[in-house]
Motif scaffolding. Structure first.
Motif, PDB file in Angstrom:
ATOM      1  N   THR A 311       0.830  -1.211   0.000  1.00 45.13           N
ATOM      2  CA  THR A 311       0.000   0.000   0.000  1.00 45.13           C
ATOM      3  C   THR A 311       0.861   1.256   0.000  1.00 45.13           C
ATOM      4  O   THR A 311       0.596   2.211  -0.742  1.00 45.13           O
ATOM      5  N   LEU A 314       2.543   1.642  -3.453  1.00 41.47           N
ATOM      6  CA  LEU A 314       1.601   2.167  -4.457  1.00 41.47           C
ATOM      7  C   LEU A 314       1.330   3.648  -4.221  1.00 41.47           C
ATOM      8  O   LEU A 314       1.219   4.430  -5.179  1.00 41.47           O
ATOM      9  N   THR A 330      -6.424   0.844  -0.051  1.00 40.75           N
ATOM     10  CA  THR A 330      -6.085  -0.510  -0.507  1.00 40.75           C
ATOM     11  C   THR A 330      -5.873  -1.439   0.682  1.00 40.75           C
ATOM     12  O   THR A 330      -6.337  -2.580   0.700  1.00 40.75           O
ATOM     13  N   SER A 440      -7.946   2.329  -5.274  1.00 37.91           N
ATOM     14  CA  SER A 440      -7.734   1.341  -4.214  1.00 37.91           C
ATOM     15  C   SER A 440      -8.471   0.044  -4.530  1.00 37.91           C
ATOM     16  O   SER A 440      -7.923  -1.057  -4.363  1.00 37.91           O
ATOM     17  N   PHE A 443      -6.701  -1.888  -7.378  1.00 38.85           N
ATOM     18  CA  PHE A 443      -5.519  -2.598  -6.894  1.00 38.85           C
ATOM     19  C   PHE A 443      -5.921  -3.835  -6.087  1.00 38.85           C
ATOM     20  O   PHE A 443      -5.261  -4.879  -6.168  1.00 38.85           O
ATOM     21  N   CYS A 444      -6.990  -3.729  -5.310  1.00 41.16           N
ATOM     22  CA  CYS A 444      -7.438  -4.867  -4.494  1.00 41.16           C
ATOM     23  C   CYS A 444      -7.903  -6.023  -5.363  1.00 41.16           C
ATOM     24  O   CYS A 444      -7.673  -7.191  -5.028  1.00 41.16           O
TER      25      CYS A 444
END
Length: 708
Positions: A311, A314, A330, A440, A443-444
């Motif tokens: 996290t 990123l 995230t 977020s 990305f998850c």
């Protein structure tokens, strides 16, 4: 040796969590230092600046400030105090002695001139009248002067000195006093004679008001302290491109750690190190209070550390665009999915604090941007838990991102109105913040399957995947052990209903029930539900039969591990029989071999269920097997059977290690009754009667007419 090995393993496990925490601290510290360390420049005093350089944080202009302080100190007038000794009497006494010596040569050579005095005579006179200085012209004037005139001159000089001492002579003002007396005497007497008298005064005059060093220095220090510190605020230009670098510029850039040839800004690193240590310590304390199981699980702790590092990484990448876009959420989404909401909230607090520091690298320390970026994830995180409580699909992540994005936008707008009047800036920042929520979630979506695979985690999405009938193990059960497959489906219905009734994880109970008997795939025909008349146990020694039946839990764990089934489901497979006895084969063995058998050989190896879901699957498995063998089932019989089975498990100690209460057991029994009432309902008896078949040609004609 075994005890020593166990001792070392125990201590190694205790050291694992601190090692993971220390590694997380070091990695985050390095990332933060790299993120907020200012760029360094090769500059020199007296050379033009290669680029316009602005302050990365508030910095004191020490050179200018010190110069102003010293100027203020120099402007302070000295403070005086009266001398302790009698200066006047001492000065006048010394002068009288010198006057007496000088009067002795008065009028000794009338008409004497400077040319008539040799150097030897002058040197002799100087030694005689020391400390009074005298020149040839002055000596000649004194030697040729009238004695009365000299006496009058000396008396006038004495009077003037006495008057000056009575009105105080301050330290440092002795020369002014001599000059004043000289001017006064010059009005009446010859200049050369006045010079002699002035030399006498100069030789003996002393101040009777001396400087009070302590008071004076205190006043000067007060003047220094009154000078305001010259400070360049964050974002203010220190030196412009092409401007000659002064010592003041250099010292400020040095203090900011922006000079290549100088040391780095160590206070900055100390502050980051201490801040990060306090944040991690606070999170550990919260986890110890509210998520202790996660804190003591090395695998979970490692996963949380990786999520935090990812996290932050990123966020570092996205920060170059704008800090408002950083995907701080995230971490909270991933942890909420992979672990639990309470742990996610704690991790979110830490990531919010770290994100604030990351924002400071672009927006400045202790600014509105930093405050907004720190507060926004904390305020929006509860929405994550609300959304995931209602839905469990992977697409829920995207919905969560949308919800967080809207919340981020509203929070940013509200904080912007408090701290700013630039409506356009507030609007664009809120859009970036909304984008951060969506980013977020994106990305998850990519990270969740990866984390599930790396750590073999059980999540709602993973459980839904495992419940798909096309899964290899379930398909094998359906084809190779159809009776076990059907049994597992019924157990799954019972387990899910019971788990939902007491607030446990119904999906985990269902999927655990699907896989609880996969060990029977190794020898499916040795289990009653898969037999078609022939029973291999009829021709097998009961000791071997018991070993085969008992081994199906161990075989199931091995088979499931090869398919990377998550650990919570392995626990259900491993413990769904606890350490109960295989009564049928024990009784058969006793009849054949007597009662000298070891009962432990006829008990499952355990462990007993430790989770509510595992205990529910144990009860559901026993209930389904017993209910299937019941003759003419009815509600009363089923209710009594359920009570008997649950009571038997309790008395055998199988439920001692799980967290089920008596109230939970009542709810479980009621849920079982409801499901079994639908499975074993009473069916009507269909009459035997022959139904005439339809004429195919007539039916075909009717179909054609309908089409027409």
């Amino acid at each position: 040796m075994a005890q020593k090995l166990k001792f070392f393993q125990l201590h190694a496990n205790r050291l694992t969590q601190p090692a993971i925490g220390a590694a997380l601290y070091v990695v985050l510290f390095i990332m933060l230092v790299l993120a907020i360390t200012p760029e360094r420049y090769g500059i020199e005093v007296g050379a033009p600046a290669p680029i316009t350089i602005m302050a990365t944080k508030d910095v004191v202009d020490t050179v200018t400030t010190e110069r102003l302080k010293e100027a203020a100190a120099r402007a302070v007038e000295p403070s005086y105090k009266r001398a302790e000794e009698d200066v006047a009497s001492q000065v006048l006494s010394a002068m009288d002695q010198s006057f007496a010596q000088l009067r002795e040569i008065a009028n000794t050579q009338p008409g004497a001139s400077a040319d008539s005095i040799t150097d030897a005579e002058l040197e002799e006179a100087r030694e005689r009248f020391d400390p009074v200085q005298i020149e040839k012209t002055q000596l000649a004037a004194l030697m040729s002067a009238d004695a009365e005139t000299v006496a009058a001159l000396f008396q006038a000089t004495r009077t003037l000195v006495n008057d000056a001492l009575n009105s105080y002579i301050s330290e440092g003002q002795e020369s002014d006093t001599v000059s004043s007396i000289t001017r006064e005497l010059a009005k009446t007497y010859d200049t050369s004679l006045v010079a002699v008298a002035a030399n006498v005064v100069r030789a003996h005059i002393r101040a009777n008001m001396i400087i009070d060093e302590e008071t004076t220095e205190a006043n000067r220090q007060a003047a220094r302290d009154a000078v305001e510190t010259v400070t360049r605020v964050k974002g203010e230009v220190i030196v412009r491109e092409g401007e000659i670098v002064t010592q003041a510029h250099y010292e400020m850039l040095k203090a900011l750690g922006m000079v290549e040839s100088e040391v780095v800004d160590m206070p900055l690193y100390y502050g980051v190190a201490l801040f990060l240590l306090l944040v991690l310590a606070s999170c550990v304390g919260l986890m110890y209070a509210f998520a202790r199981k996660v804190l003591l699980d090395a695998k979970m702790l490692l996963m949380l550390s990786i999520v935090c590092v990812i996290t932050v990484a990123l966020s570092l990448l996205v920060r170059t665009i704008t800090p408002y876009l950083m995907p701080v959420s995230t971490g909270v989404i991933l942890v909420a999915i992979l672990v639990n909401p309470s742990t996610a909230f704690i991790v979110n607090i830490m990531l919010s604090m770290v994100a604030a520091l990351l924002a400071s690298g672009s927006s400045g320390l202790f600014t509105a941007a930093m405050f907004s970026i720190m507060i926004t994830p904390i305020l929006s995180s509860p929405l994550v838990f609300i959304v995931f409580r209602r839905r469990q699909q992977r697409t829920t992540v995207l919905l969560t991102g949308l919800v967080i994005g809207v919340a981020n936008m509203l929070i940013t707008i509200s904080l912007g109105f408090v701290n700013n009047t630039d409506l356009n800036g507030i609007f664009f920042n809120s859009l970036w913040a909304a984008g951060g929520g969506l980013l977020s979630a994106m990305f998850c979506v990519g990270l969740q399957p990866l984390m599930e695979w790396m750590f073999n985690l059980v999540t709602s999405a993973k459980l839904l995947e495992l419940s798909n009938p096309s899964q290899p193990l379930l398909r094998r059960l359906m084809l190779e052990a159809p009776g076990t497959y059907h049994h597992s489906m019924v157990v799954a219905n019972l387990a899910e209903a019971a788990a939902s009734a007491i607030g446990a994880n119904g999906l985990l109970a269902r999927v655990g029930a699907y896989y609880h008997d996969v060990g029977k795939l190794k020898r499916p025909l040795y289990f009653k539900e898969n037999q078609m008349g022939d029973n291999p146990h009829d021709r097998t020694d009961p000791r071997v039969s018991a070993s085969i039946v008992i081994a199906h839990t161990r075989d199931g764990v091995q088979i499931a591990q090869r398919e990377r089934i998550p650990e919570p489901i392995l626990d259900i497979i491993r413990s769904h029989h606890g350490d109960t006895a295989v009564v049928y084969f024990y009784d058969k063995a006793v009849k054949l071999y007597g009662d000298k058998l070891d009962p432990r050989d006829y008990r499952y190896s355990g462990p007993r269920p430790r989770s509510r879901e595992a205990a529910i699957v144990m009860l559901a498995d026993a209930v389904e097997a017993a209910e299937r063998s019941m003759q003419n089932p009815n509600p009363a019989k089923m209710r009594e059977l359920l009570r008997k089975i649950i009571r038997g498990k309790m008395e055998d100690g199988q439920l001692d290690e799980c967290e089920l209460t008596f109230a939970d057991l009542d709810k479980i029994r009621e849920a079982f009754e409801t499901v079994l009432a639908g499975v074993f309902h009473e069916r009507i008896e269909y009459p035997t009667i022959e139904v005439p078949q339809l004429d195919r040609e007539e039916n075909h004609d009717e179909g054609e007419n309908e089409k027409t």
